[in-house]
Structures are given as structure tokens and as C-alpha cells.
Design an enzyme around this catalytic site. Structure first.
Site, PDB file in Angstrom:
ATOM      1  N   ASP A   8     -18.314  14.157 -18.738  1.00  8.75           N
ATOM      2  CA  ASP A   8     -19.235  13.773 -19.805  1.00  8.75           C
ATOM      3  C   ASP A   8     -18.370  13.755 -21.081  1.00  8.75           C
ATOM      4  OD1 ASP A   8     -21.667  13.541 -21.340  1.00  8.75           O
ATOM      5  OD2 ASP A   8     -21.480  15.672 -21.794  1.00  8.75           O
ATOM      6  N   ASP A  10     -19.712  13.852 -25.005  1.00 12.82           N
ATOM      7  CA  ASP A  10     -20.229  14.713 -26.074  1.00 12.82           C
ATOM      8  C   ASP A  10     -20.450  16.130 -25.548  1.00 12.82           C
ATOM      9  OD1 ASP A  10     -20.388  12.518 -27.802  1.00 12.82           O
ATOM     10  OD2 ASP A  10     -22.422  12.024 -27.181  1.00 12.82           O
TER      11      ASP A  10
HETATM   12  P1  B16 Z   1     -26.027   7.585 -28.950  1.00 11.35           P
HETATM   13  P2  B16 Z   1     -23.152  12.371 -23.563  1.00 11.35           P
HETATM   14  C1  B16 Z   1     -25.197  11.704 -25.170  1.00 11.35           C
HETATM   15  O1  B16 Z   1     -23.837  11.676 -24.860  1.00 11.35           O
HETATM   16  C2  B16 Z   1     -25.540  12.881 -26.059  1.00 11.35           C
HETATM   17  O2  B16 Z   1     -25.427  14.098 -25.349  1.00 11.35           O
HETATM   18  C3  B16 Z   1     -26.964  12.774 -26.528  1.00 11.35           C
HETATM   19  O3  B16 Z   1     -27.269  13.854 -27.393  1.00 11.35           O
HETATM   20  C4  B16 Z   1     -27.184  11.440 -27.243  1.00 11.35           C
HETATM   21  O4  B16 Z   1     -28.541  11.294 -27.647  1.00 11.35           O
HETATM   22  C5  B16 Z   1     -26.806  10.312 -26.273  1.00 11.35           C
HETATM   23  O5  B16 Z   1     -25.463  10.481 -25.867  1.00 11.35           O
HETATM   24  C6  B16 Z   1     -26.986   8.960 -26.912  1.00 11.35           C
HETATM   25  O6  B16 Z   1     -26.083   8.838 -27.958  1.00 11.35           O
HETATM   26  O7  B16 Z   1     -27.116   7.754 -29.958  1.00 11.35           O
HETATM   27  O8  B16 Z   1     -24.639   7.740 -29.558  1.00 11.35           O
HETATM   28  O9  B16 Z   1     -26.152   6.335 -28.121  1.00 11.35           O
HETATM   29  O10 B16 Z   1     -23.356  13.831 -23.711  1.00 11.35           O
HETATM   30  O11 B16 Z   1     -23.825  11.762 -22.355  1.00 11.35           O
HETATM   31  O12 B16 Z   1     -21.697  11.970 -23.704  1.00 11.35           O
HETATM   32 MG    MG Z   2     -22.838  15.894 -23.264  1.00  6.94          MG
END
Ligand code: B16
Ligand code: MG
Length: 215
Positions: A8, A10
Site C-alpha cells: 500500500d 499512504d
Molecule cells: P485520493 P492508500 C488511500 O490511499 C488513503 O488511505 C485514503 O485515506 C484516501 O482517501 C484514498 O487513498 C484516496 O485518496 O483522495 O488521493 O484519491 O492508503 O490506498 O495508498
Molecule cells: Mg494506506
């Protein structure tokens, strides 16, 4: 036997999870809701619009689609203010070492992020070329906890789901990995990620042997 590792982004490779939190907290505040860290756990791993819906539910606010889109865009502008200033020094300790050791033994490595900003983050960190495949939020129909993103990544790296291990910091991400029939290592609290096969506080706690033991 583990043949592939799916990261993953984030909260696993870099602390963008905190930037998401700050931006959502600011938006929630404007809506008259104080977003706690515990509530924020529900926003991790899910899409931007799903995250907004969680906040609106918490604040007991109902809005039309157009208004919701405007708020989601606003949050994304604030989030981008943070990520545009990122640099490779923000990569979590242990990430480069882990990637190097996976490469050394010939494991296939993928990245699966629900974020539509994943490419920007990876570019800022200058690690795009470290993965055999990168799947982000713009390439999938259903976000975590749906297994789609992990199944697609496994296919792209050419490894059967059963031979993959996922590294995740979100409850929705752990559920998605398990639904995909993969092993999962959680990064964070055991209380939130208890369904994972193993949970560690930090990415630097993981080594090649952690993955091998799961096989
Ligand atoms: P965006 P990951 C996710 O990334 C985040 O954990 C989540 O908090 C966020 O809402 C989602 O991406 C969408 O992000 O607004 O930048 O499209 O943890 O799957 O890398
Ligand atoms: Mg994440």
C-alpha cells in the site's frame, strides 16, 4: 510460498495518511465536526468520495452530488499542497532496505493504492521504478475493502493471489487483502488491524524473513 509482495502507499511507504487526515480534519471543521483520529481510521484506504460520505454521516449533514464534489475537490487541493512539497527524505525508514532485499531474492513487487494522487506522490519520492506494477485509484472500479485492486496488481506482477503478501495500514486494506485470498501484514495498531496475519507498529519492523515465515 510467497512470490510477490504488494505495498500500500499512504501510511506504509510514506506518511501521506497524516496529510489526508489534516486535510479531512480541516474540511470537517468547516462543516462543524471535530474529526478524531479514531474516526479517521474509517477514511483510510477508501476512496475520496467514500471518505467524504463518512464525514458527512458523522456530521449528520446531507448534501447534493454537486456540493459533495465541490467539497471533495477542496480537500484534494489542500492535500496536494502537502504532497507537492514532499521529497525522498519522507520515505519511511526501512522501505529502501526491504525493497532491495525483495529484489535480491527475485520476489515480484507491486504497489496498490486507492489514491488518485499516487503517481504524484511516487514521483515526488522518486521511487516509481521500484515496482513491477503500480495500480492506483484511477484504475479500479471498487476501492478497498473490495479485493479488486490487489487482484489486479497480482495479475500485473504475474503472481497467484495465494502467493502474495500485502502490506497495509488500513482496516479496509486488510479486509481487501484477505478477501483476495492473500496474506496480510498490518502496519499500525493491533486493535484496528487485528485481522491481519501479523501486525507491526512500523514498516521498518518488516524484513524478508517476516514474509518468508508467512509462506
Ligand atoms: P485520493 P492508500 C488511500 O490511499 C488513503 O488511505 C485514503 O485515506 C484516501 O482517501 C484514498 O487513498 C484516496 O485518496 O483522495 O488521493 O484519491 O492508503 O490506498 O495508498
Ligand atoms: Mg494506506
Amino acid at each position: 510460498m510467497i512470490k510477490g509482495c504488494i505495498f500500500d502507499l499512504d501510511g506504509v511507504i510514506v506518511d501521506t495518511a497524516h496529510y489526508h487526515y489534516l486535510a479531512w480534519k480541516r474540511l470537517a471543521h468547516e462543516l462543524g465536526h471535530h474529526l478524531t483520529e479514531m474516526e479517521n481510521e474509517k477514511l483510510k484506504g477508501v476512496s475520496r468520495m467514500e471518505s467524504l460520505n463518512v464525514i458527512l454521516d458523522l456530521a449528520s449533514i446531507s448534501l447534493n452530488e454537486e456540493h459533495k464534489q465541490m467539497l471533495a475537490n477542496k480537500k484534494n487541493i489542500w492535500f496536494n499542497d502537502y504532497i507537492e512539497r514532499m521529497d525522498p527524505n519522507e520515505i519511511f525508514p526501512g522501505v529502501h532496505e526491504l525493497l532491495a532485499s525483495l529484489k535480491e531474492v527475485g520476489l515480484r513487487v507491486g504497489l496498490a493504492s486507492s489514491s488518485r494522487n499516487a503517481q504524484t506522490v511516487l514521483r515526488q519520492l522518486r521511487i516509481q521504478n521500484q515496482f513491477h506494477a503500480i495500480i492506483d485509484g484511477s484504475m479500479i472500479r471498487h476501492t478497498k475493502p473490495d479485493p479488486e485492486i490487489f487482484l489486479m496488481t497480482a495479475e500485473r506482477i504475474g503472481v497467484q493471489p495465494v502467493s502474495c503478501v500485502v502490506i497495509e495500514d488500513a482496516e479496509a486494506g486488510v479486509e481487501a487483502a484477505l478477501a483476495a485470498g492473500m496474506k496480510c501484514i498490518g502496519i499500525g495498531s493491533d486493535l484496528i488491524l487485528g485481522k491481519a496475519h501479523k501486525v507491526f507498529p512500523k514498516t521498518s519492523d518488516i524484513s524478508l524473513s517476516t514474509l518468508v515465515e508467512l509462506g
